[in-house]
Design a protein around this motif. Structure first.
Motif, PDB file in Angstrom:
ATOM      1  N   UNK A 150       0.857  -1.189   0.000  1.00 12.32           N
ATOM      2  CA  UNK A 150       0.000   0.000   0.000  1.00 12.32           C
ATOM      3  C   UNK A 150       0.890   1.234   0.000  1.00 12.32           C
ATOM      4  N   UNK A 151       0.425   2.291  -0.654  1.00 14.55           N
ATOM      5  CA  UNK A 151       1.197   3.522  -0.609  1.00 14.55           C
ATOM      6  C   UNK A 151       0.357   4.727  -0.985  1.00 14.55           C
ATOM      7  N   UNK A 152       0.962   5.879  -0.786  1.00 15.32           N
ATOM      8  CA  UNK A 152       0.314   7.151  -1.097  1.00 15.32           C
ATOM      9  C   UNK A 152       1.233   7.986  -1.960  1.00 15.32           C
ATOM     10  N   UNK A 153       0.622   8.818  -2.803  1.00 16.04           N
ATOM     11  CA  UNK A 153       1.415   9.766  -3.587  1.00 16.04           C
ATOM     12  C   UNK A 153       1.665  11.006  -2.737  1.00 16.04           C
ATOM     13  N   UNK A 154       2.641  11.765  -3.151  1.00 19.25           N
ATOM     14  CA  UNK A 154       2.915  13.065  -2.526  1.00 19.25           C
ATOM     15  C   UNK A 154       1.657  13.934  -2.568  1.00 19.25           C
ATOM     16  N   UNK A 155       1.427  14.654  -1.484  1.00 15.59           N
ATOM     17  CA  UNK A 155       0.283  15.552  -1.401  1.00 15.59           C
ATOM     18  C   UNK A 155       0.620  16.856  -2.136  1.00 15.59           C
ATOM     19  N   UNK A 156       0.302  16.881  -3.419  1.00 11.04           N
ATOM     20  CA  UNK A 156       0.689  18.021  -4.261  1.00 11.04           C
ATOM     21  C   UNK A 156      -0.302  18.168  -5.419  1.00 11.04           C
ATOM     22  N   UNK A 157      -0.300  19.333  -6.057  1.00 13.00           N
ATOM     23  CA  UNK A 157      -1.108  19.519  -7.266  1.00 13.00           C
ATOM     24  C   UNK A 157      -0.336  19.112  -8.512  1.00 13.00           C
ATOM     25  N   UNK A 158       0.920  18.795  -8.351  1.00  6.87           N
ATOM     26  CA  UNK A 158       1.797  18.457  -9.476  1.00  6.87           C
ATOM     27  C   UNK A 158       1.464  17.045  -9.975  1.00  6.87           C
ATOM     28  N   UNK A 159       0.692  16.994 -11.059  1.00  8.47           N
ATOM     29  CA  UNK A 159       0.195  15.697 -11.531  1.00  8.47           C
ATOM     30  C   UNK A 159       1.311  14.772 -11.989  1.00  8.47           C
ATOM     31  N   UNK A 160       2.378  15.356 -12.509  1.00 11.89           N
ATOM     32  CA  UNK A 160       3.508  14.532 -12.953  1.00 11.89           C
ATOM     33  C   UNK A 160       4.159  13.846 -11.754  1.00 11.89           C
ATOM     34  N   UNK A 161       4.235  14.560 -10.642  1.00 10.33           N
ATOM     35  CA  UNK A 161       4.835  13.977  -9.434  1.00 10.33           C
ATOM     36  C   UNK A 161       3.946  12.838  -8.903  1.00 10.33           C
TER      37      UNK A 161
END
Ligand SMILES: *Cc1c(COP(=O)(O)O)cnc(C)c1O
Length: 221
Positions: free
Chosen positions: A152-163
């Motif tokens: 399980x994991x989460x993406x960075x909390x950002x608006x940067x869709x590429x990130x």
């Protein structure tokens, strides 16, 4: 149909076959969980033990529970054997403790190992390197009563869709590398990633389980 029921249907309509939905009900009252249940939802995600336990009592017995928050060692005993999946195992020590408790209870506990790929410092979980080392080292072979079903994991909390996309790609690649490192580990295929704001991106990167709260239950108070 209830508001929750129609939001649930809207989310479901976007899920390809083979992707399971966890409705994340933390901080929402049981009445809202019932609306989701009545609309056919069976898997609920909760992040706090003290909130989960009364909800287990209040909901129908065929409700399935996923624990998705940081699990303190002294609270593991209260949920092992009572939840379908502990998604947030963030250390080898916690994994071993869960295994001991599940063995004592005569049950098999299904778990995911939580990986940390996001930029934020504070997030818990295994670094990709530590997770790979665990599987390459065969540490899972000593487990007696625990089934590691995936990660399980989460993406960075950002608006940067590429990130965000890069984080999900990193999680998918990490699962593939762990599978290569542990070819004898069976049923090790769950990739839990994606929340309300980013689950379509997660699915495009191979998520098999998405955890959606706000898009179903509305904002948390
Ligand atoms: C709260 C939470 C979610 C759901 O987040 P939403 O943005 O409300 O969909 C998913 N995963 C974890 C681990 C969470 O803590």
């Amino acid at each position: 149909m209830s508001t929750v029921g129609s939001r649930l249907a809207a989310v479901r309509s976007t899920l390809p076959e083979g992707v399971e939905l966890v409705s994340v009900s933390k901080f929402h009252p049981v009445e809202q969980l019932r609306e989701a249940y009545d609309a056919g939802q069976r898997i609920f995600g909760e992040s706090r033990v003290q909130e989960l336990l009364p909800k287990i009592e209040a909901m129908p017995p065929d409700t399935r529970w996923h624990f998705i928050g940081h699990l303190q060692r002294n609270k593991a005993r209260m949920i092992v054997g009572r939840v379908d999946l502990i998604e947030s195992v963030d250390s080898v020590e916690l994994l071993m403790l869960i295994d001991r408790l599940a063995a004592e209870r005569g049950t098999v506990q299904r778990v995911l190992l939580e990986a940390h790929v996001a930029a934020e410092e504070a997030k818990t979980g295994f670094s990709p390197g530590a997770m790979l080392d665990f599987f390459a080292g065969g540490g899972y072979r000593s487990l007696q009563a625990t089934h590691i079903c995936g990660i399980m994991g989460m993406a960075t909390n950002t608006d940067d869709e590429a990130r965000i996309d890069a984080d999900f790609a990193a999680l998918a690649s990490l699962l593939a590398r762990c599978q290569d490192a542990a070819p004898d580990l069976r049923g090790f295929s769950t990739l839990s990633m994606g929340m309300s704001d980013d689950y379509p991106t997660a699915i495009a990167r191979g998520a098999t389980l998405v955890r959606v709260g706000t898009a179903i239950f509305g904002p948390r108070g």
